[in-house]
Motif scaffolding. Structure first.
Motif, PDB file in Angstrom:
ATOM      1  N   ASN A  47       0.074  -4.142   8.415  1.00 36.94           N
ATOM      2  CA  ASN A  47      -0.349  -4.980   9.544  1.00 36.94           C
ATOM      3  C   ASN A  47      -0.307  -4.259  10.881  1.00 36.94           C
ATOM      4  OD1 ASN A  47      -0.726  -7.369   7.990  1.00 36.94           O
ATOM      5  ND2 ASN A  47       1.499  -7.596   7.903  1.00 36.94           N
ATOM      6  N   ASP A  48       0.647  -3.335  11.044  1.00 38.46           N
ATOM      7  CA  ASP A  48       0.942  -2.818  12.377  1.00 38.46           C
ATOM      8  C   ASP A  48       0.386  -1.441  12.722  1.00 38.46           C
ATOM      9  OD1 ASP A  48       2.325  -5.158  12.629  1.00 38.46           O
ATOM     10  OD2 ASP A  48       4.321  -4.255  12.514  1.00 38.46           O
ATOM     11  N   VAL A  49       0.186  -0.557  11.741  1.00 36.56           N
ATOM     12  CA  VAL A  49      -0.224   0.801  12.109  1.00 36.56           C
ATOM     13  C   VAL A  49      -1.614   0.784  12.742  1.00 36.56           C
ATOM     14  CG1 VAL A  49       1.230   2.002  10.417  1.00 36.56           C
ATOM     15  CG2 VAL A  49      -1.091   1.400   9.813  1.00 36.56           C
ATOM     16  N   ASP A  86      -6.856   5.098   8.507  1.00 32.58           N
ATOM     17  CA  ASP A  86      -6.581   5.793   7.240  1.00 32.58           C
ATOM     18  C   ASP A  86      -5.136   5.563   6.800  1.00 32.58           C
ATOM     19  OD1 ASP A  86      -9.191   6.850   7.227  1.00 32.58           O
ATOM     20  OD2 ASP A  86      -8.560   8.583   8.420  1.00 32.58           O
ATOM     21  N   VAL A  87      -4.222   5.590   7.745  1.00 33.77           N
ATOM     22  CA  VAL A  87      -2.808   5.348   7.437  1.00 33.77           C
ATOM     23  C   VAL A  87      -2.635   3.894   6.989  1.00 33.77           C
ATOM     24  CG1 VAL A  87      -0.456   5.327   8.368  1.00 33.77           C
ATOM     25  CG2 VAL A  87      -2.033   7.163   9.009  1.00 33.77           C
ATOM     26  N   LYS A  88      -3.315   2.987   7.674  1.00 32.69           N
ATOM     27  CA  LYS A  88      -3.251   1.563   7.308  1.00 32.69           C
ATOM     28  C   LYS A  88      -3.775   1.366   5.880  1.00 32.69           C
ATOM     29  CE  LYS A  88      -3.809  -1.860  10.137  1.00 32.69           C
ATOM     30  NZ  LYS A  88      -4.086  -3.057  10.912  1.00 32.69           N
ATOM     31  N   GLN A  89      -4.878   2.014   5.544  1.00 32.70           N
ATOM     32  CA  GLN A  89      -5.459   1.892   4.206  1.00 32.70           C
ATOM     33  C   GLN A  89      -4.502   2.428   3.147  1.00 32.70           C
ATOM     34  OE1 GLN A  89      -8.164   0.173   3.517  1.00 32.70           O
ATOM     35  NE2 GLN A  89      -7.888   0.536   1.350  1.00 32.70           N
ATOM     36  N   PHE A  90      -3.829   3.540   3.444  1.00 33.17           N
ATOM     37  CA  PHE A  90      -2.837   4.099   2.516  1.00 33.17           C
ATOM     38  C   PHE A  90      -1.722   3.085   2.268  1.00 33.17           C
ATOM     39  CE2 PHE A  90       1.296   6.222   2.063  1.00 33.17           C
ATOM     40  CZ  PHE A  90       1.117   6.824   0.827  1.00 33.17           C
ATOM     41  N   ALA A  91      -1.234   2.470   3.328  1.00 29.12           N
ATOM     42  CA  ALA A  91      -0.158   1.479   3.197  1.00 29.12           C
ATOM     43  C   ALA A  91      -0.617   0.286   2.366  1.00 29.12           C
ATOM     44  CB  ALA A  91       0.310   1.019   4.579  1.00 29.12           C
ATOM     45  N   ILE A  92      -1.827  -0.187   2.633  1.00 28.36           N
ATOM     46  CA  ILE A  92      -2.368  -1.346   1.907  1.00 28.36           C
ATOM     47  C   ILE A  92      -2.545  -1.032   0.422  1.00 28.36           C
ATOM     48  CG2 ILE A  92      -4.448  -2.776   1.646  1.00 28.36           C
ATOM     49  CD1 ILE A  92      -4.699  -2.621   4.766  1.00 28.36           C
ATOM     50  N   GLN A  93      -3.054   0.158   0.119  1.00 25.04           N
ATOM     51  CA  GLN A  93      -3.292   0.534  -1.278  1.00 25.04           C
ATOM     52  C   GLN A  93      -1.999   0.790  -2.047  1.00 25.04           C
ATOM     53  OE1 GLN A  93      -5.958   3.905  -0.867  1.00 25.04           O
ATOM     54  NE2 GLN A  93      -7.741   2.612  -1.258  1.00 25.04           N
ATOM     55  N   THR A  94      -0.972   1.283  -1.367  1.00 24.45           N
ATOM     56  CA  THR A  94       0.285   1.646  -2.032  1.00 24.45           C
ATOM     57  C   THR A  94       1.199   0.439  -2.231  1.00 24.45           C
ATOM     58  OG1 THR A  94       0.089   3.818  -0.989  1.00 24.45           O
ATOM     59  CG2 THR A  94       2.223   3.277  -1.940  1.00 24.45           C
ATOM     60  N   LEU A  95       1.099  -0.546  -1.364  1.00 28.25           N
ATOM     61  CA  LEU A  95       1.988  -1.712  -1.401  1.00 28.25           C
ATOM     62  C   LEU A  95       2.045  -2.410  -2.765  1.00 28.25           C
ATOM     63  CD1 LEU A  95       3.955  -3.546   0.086  1.00 28.25           C
ATOM     64  CD2 LEU A  95       1.990  -4.769   1.038  1.00 28.25           C
ATOM     65  N   ALA A 130      11.113  -0.382   0.774  1.00 27.24           N
ATOM     66  CA  ALA A 130       9.775   0.215   0.778  1.00 27.24           C
ATOM     67  C   ALA A 130       8.692  -0.857   0.896  1.00 27.24           C
ATOM     68  CB  ALA A 130       9.570   1.054  -0.475  1.00 27.24           C
ATOM     69  N   VAL A 131       8.861  -1.959   0.171  1.00 27.35           N
ATOM     70  CA  VAL A 131       7.884  -3.048   0.247  1.00 27.35           C
ATOM     71  C   VAL A 131       7.835  -3.591   1.681  1.00 27.35           C
ATOM     72  CG1 VAL A 131       7.455  -5.447  -0.486  1.00 27.35           C
ATOM     73  CG2 VAL A 131       7.886  -3.672  -2.196  1.00 27.35           C
ATOM     74  N   GLU A 132       8.987  -3.734   2.291  1.00 31.69           N
ATOM     75  CA  GLU A 132       9.041  -4.202   3.676  1.00 31.69           C
ATOM     76  C   GLU A 132       8.364  -3.201   4.619  1.00 31.69           C
ATOM     77  OE1 GLU A 132      12.388  -5.032   7.102  1.00 31.69           O
ATOM     78  OE2 GLU A 132      12.932  -5.501   5.033  1.00 31.69           O
ATOM     79  N   LEU A 133       8.670  -1.906   4.437  1.00 24.66           N
ATOM     80  CA  LEU A 133       8.090  -0.859   5.271  1.00 24.66           C
ATOM     81  C   LEU A 133       6.567  -0.824   5.146  1.00 24.66           C
ATOM     82  CD1 LEU A 133       8.479   1.767   7.023  1.00 24.66           C
ATOM     83  CD2 LEU A 133       8.591   3.002   4.843  1.00 24.66           C
TER      84      LEU A 133
END
Length: 186
Positions: free
Chosen positions: A149-151, A155-164, A140-143
């Motif tokens: 970085n890639d999406v 909004d999806v990028k922000q979700f990934a950044i906040q959840t990491l 999950a951390v890798e995903l």
């Protein structure tokens, strides 16, 4: 005579069916919903994989609440459930706003892993920490790191950044539990 009539009837039915099939094939394809066009396929893949991973970790952690013997493992499992249910709701809302419905269950492969985990008895705590706590959270951390970085969708990028960071905390806590369990064996 009856055989000829039956054969002719079958041939007529097949010809009609083939005619309908040809019509169906020549009909113009349905236009994609405008909402679907909001997400790049790689962004949709991230949301799908993230949802399935979260669903697996929730299901595995619910299993841990039932089967784990170590109170620290149960406390970890409860934290995973709370955090992943919250993130899952955010993900579902985000995905829906982009015209995509996120999966509500783990993938078939993940379901098989959960089934195997559920069959464990004495070794359940270690298997849960190794498979759900450490291995699944490393994935999950890798995903989420890659998605940060890639999406393409902001909004999806922000979700990934906040959840990491939360996922990293889960991984760190699982690694500490695994280290403690390994030290206790020595």
């Amino acid at each position: 005579m009856k055989t000829q009539h039956l054969t002719a009837t079958l041939l007529a039915a097949l010809a009609l069916a083939a005619g309908h099939g040809a019509q169906a094939q020549t009909a113009p394809p349905a236009a994609p919903m405008p909402a679907e066009a909001k997400l790049d396929s790689a962004d949709r893949d991230f949301l799908e994989n993230a949802a399935q991973a979260g669903n697996m970790e929730i299901a595995g952690s619910k299993l841990a609440l039932e089967k784990a013997r170590d109170p620290d493992v149960k406390a970890y499992a409860q934290k995973i459930i709370e955090d992943h249910e919250k993130a899952g709701q955010q993900l579902a809302t985000l995905a829906q706003s982009k015209g995509y419905e996120a999966p509500k269950e783990p993938s078939l492969v993940q379901q098989a892993k959960l089934k195997a985990l559920g069959l464990r008895d004495n070794s359940f705590d270690k298997a849960y920490i190794d498979e759900i706590g450490v291995s699944a959270h490393k994935d999950a951390v890798e995903l989420f790191g890659k998605a940060s970085n890639d999406v393409k969708d902001p909004d999806v990028k922000q979700f990934a950044i906040q959840t990491l960071p939360v996922l990293q905390q889960h991984l760190d806590a699982a690694q500490a539990l695994a280290a403690r369990a390994n030290a206790a064996k020595k």
